[in-house]
Design an enzyme around this catalytic site. Structure first.
Site, mmCIF file in Angstrom:
data_model
loop_
_atom_site.group_PDB
_atom_site.id
_atom_site.type_symbol
_atom_site.label_atom_id
_atom_site.label_comp_id
_atom_site.label_asym_id
_atom_site.label_seq_id
_atom_site.Cartn_x
_atom_site.Cartn_y
_atom_site.Cartn_z
ATOM 1 N N LEU A 281 0.841 -1.196 0.000
ATOM 2 C CA LEU A 281 0.000 0.000 0.000
ATOM 3 C C LEU A 281 0.880 1.251 0.000
ATOM 4 O O LEU A 281 1.897 1.309 0.690
ATOM 5 C CB LEU A 281 -0.930 -0.002 1.211
ATOM 6 C CG LEU A 281 -1.833 -1.228 1.364
ATOM 7 C CD1 LEU A 281 -2.763 -1.046 2.558
ATOM 8 C CD2 LEU A 281 -2.628 -1.501 0.098
ATOM 9 N N GLY B 23 2.388 -4.824 8.439
ATOM 10 C CA GLY B 23 2.273 -3.444 7.989
ATOM 11 C C GLY B 23 1.342 -3.338 6.795
ATOM 12 O O GLY B 23 0.192 -3.757 6.845
ATOM 13 N N ASP B 24 1.877 -2.800 5.703
ATOM 14 C CA ASP B 24 1.066 -2.581 4.496
ATOM 15 C C ASP B 24 1.424 -3.554 3.374
ATOM 16 O O ASP B 24 1.149 -3.288 2.208
ATOM 17 C CB ASP B 24 1.234 -1.136 3.999
ATOM 18 C CG ASP B 24 2.699 -0.764 3.784
ATOM 19 O OD1 ASP B 24 3.582 -1.640 3.937
ATOM 20 O OD2 ASP B 24 2.970 0.402 3.447
ATOM 21 N N GLU B 25 2.048 -4.688 3.718
ATOM 22 C CA GLU B 25 2.486 -5.646 2.708
ATOM 23 C C GLU B 25 1.575 -6.870 2.666
ATOM 24 O O GLU B 25 1.262 -7.459 3.715
ATOM 25 C CB GLU B 25 3.912 -6.107 3.007
ATOM 26 C CG GLU B 25 4.967 -5.025 2.925
ATOM 27 C CD GLU B 25 6.340 -5.593 3.244
ATOM 28 O OE1 GLU B 25 6.981 -6.164 2.342
ATOM 29 O OE2 GLU B 25 6.756 -5.479 4.412
#
Length: 319
Positions: free
Chosen positions: A209, A250-252
């Site tokens: 993201l 996280g955003d992964e």
């Protein structure tokens, strides 16, 4: 005197039986190249190879449409051609532009329902005596055994997968319900040997993201959590029940798209991009195919590079 047949059984894994068969044939039906190959829908992939003339190795491939085997499987050309030049049906086959083929053997290996899995294939640069044709009963017996072992191994594999997926229920991300990093790594480890054994196509997709930190900093972590959950729902909704979808942290996010070639994966990635755009989620995406040579570690590394290249392009276009 006929050679003693090798000892193989349905309790073996398919790759173990394939090694035994190609070793036996290399010793007793002396062509320069013997291989068990897989038709993956697009290419002919070499799973097990014994080759001292062409320099071919396991994991390499060539287009199925340009192979001798495609004509053999269609019934347009013989399964054994001791002298390829004497068989008009093999004239103009593209693979012959890359390899000097004087003799050819191809026998189908099938799934339990009779559809094509691949072939037992033999090649030699030199034409062979017509006595090669007399080996057909032996070769068909060996491929029938390989087909039986394939069916047995696939059944065991599916049972193992069902059990593993149930066990992976504990390895889920609390926020999204997807696999967590531990579950993702367990899935890749479990599938590695299977994909090497059967030569199935698969693609790794990585998603990052773009603006999670800004969202957390400006609106708050609750809004960031909503962004993560929205992205997870989009990715999961576009994948199939038998694919693996994970939040790495996280955003992964990561996806193992099983039984998927690159053309299909390109379409999947475009669908993800389209839906992300519709729900106002910005993300960078990269994907890469599994290969026998690189394994899943190689596919993840290539997908990661592609993802960061996508991120670089997106940032450049925003400036």
């Amino acid at each position: 005197m006929a050679p003693e047949l090798p000892t193989i059984s349905t309790l073996m894994n398919f790759d173990e039986a394939s090694r035994i068969v190609v070793d036996f044939l290399k010793a007793h039906v002396p062509l320069g190249y013997w291989a068990v190959t897989r038709f993956d829908g697009e290419r002919q992939l070499y799973l097990e190879v014994r080759d001292d003339v062409y320099g071919l190795e396991a994991g390499e491939s060539h287009p199925w449409g340009g192979s001798f085997c495609v004509r053999m499987v269609a019934g347009d050309a013989p399964r054994i051609a001791a002298d390829v030049s004497a068989e008009p049906a093999y004239d103009g086959v593209p693979v012959a532009d890359q390899l000097d083929i004087g003799a050819y053997v191809g026998i189908p290996i099938t799934y339990g329902d009779g559809t094509l899995f691949g072939t037992l294939c033999g090649l030699d640069p030199d034409a062979q005596p017509q006595a090669l044709v007399e080996q057909r009963p032996l070769l068909e017996l060996l491929t029938n055994l390989l087909s039986m072992i394939l069916a047995s191994d696939l059944a065991r594999t599916e049972e193992e997968r069902r059990r593993e997926r149930a066990e992976m229920a504990a390895d889920t991300d609390i926020l999204t319900g997807l696999l967590n990093r531990r579950g993702w790594e367990r899935a890749l480890h479990a599938e590695e040997g299977r994909y090497r054994r059967f030569g199935d196509p698969a693609v790794v997709i990585l998603v990052d993201l773009d603006h999670l930190k800004e969202t957390n900093d400006t609106i708050g972590h609750a809004a960031g959590d909503v962004l993560i959950q929205s992205a997870a729902q989009v990715i999961e909704s576009l994948m199939r029940p038998y694919d693996y979808v994970a939040r790495l942290g996280g955003d992964e996010f990561a996806v193992l798209a099983t039984d998927t070639n690159m053309a299909d994966a390109d379409a999947i990635v475009e669908r993800i991009r389209t839906v992300f755009h519709d729900v106002d989620v910005a993300a960078s995406i990269g994907h890469a195919p599994y290969t026998i040579a690189g394994g899943f570690a190689g596919a993840v590394a290539r997908a990661d590079r592609a993802m960061y290249e996508d991120k670089r392009r997106r940032r450049a276009s925003d400036t």
